[in-house]
Motif scaffolding. Structure first.
Motif, mmCIF file in Angstrom:
data_model
loop_
_atom_site.group_PDB
_atom_site.id
_atom_site.type_symbol
_atom_site.label_atom_id
_atom_site.label_comp_id
_atom_site.label_asym_id
_atom_site.label_seq_id
_atom_site.Cartn_x
_atom_site.Cartn_y
_atom_site.Cartn_z
ATOM 1 N N THR A 24 42.134 19.533 34.076
ATOM 2 C CA THR A 24 41.669 20.786 33.479
ATOM 3 C C THR A 24 42.168 20.863 32.038
ATOM 4 N N ARG A 53 35.296 22.441 30.565
ATOM 5 C CA ARG A 53 35.919 22.839 31.826
ATOM 6 C C ARG A 53 36.665 21.690 32.493
ATOM 7 N N GLN A 69 33.341 22.013 36.110
ATOM 8 C CA GLN A 69 34.719 22.226 36.570
ATOM 9 C C GLN A 69 35.346 20.908 37.031
#
Length: 92
Positions: A24, A53, A69
């Protein structure tokens, strides 16, 4: 040679076997890593103008930014290898 591709969003793919880490982008060390890669011309921005992300690090020390993500990219990575392993078992 394994050439399994990993979808990192918006039509962008990577060779999955070259990935070292999927992280991340929020922490200070990751921000430094991103800046150092940019200065060293090793940064690849695959976000298509969207917010970063996840950061993907390869064995060639390239840093790739994705708008997907990190957890989603990781799941795709694991699922891709599980699928490939299942295909090997059924084909032998």
């Amino acid at each position: 040679m394994d050439r399994t591709l990993l979808n990192i969003g918006f039509g962008n793919t990577l060779v999955a076997s070259r990935i070292v880490a999927i992280v991340t982008p929020g922490s200070a060390p990751m921000k430094r890593l991103k800046e150092e890669a940019k200065e060293g011309k090793r940064l690849i921005d695959a976000t298509q103008g969207r917010r970063t992300r996840s950061i993907i690090i390869t064995d060639s020390n390239h840093v790739i930014l994705s708008a997907i993500q990190a957890e989603t990219v990781s799941q795709r990575f694991v699922t891709g290898f599980e699928f490939k392993e299942d295909k090997k078992k059924t084909s032998t």
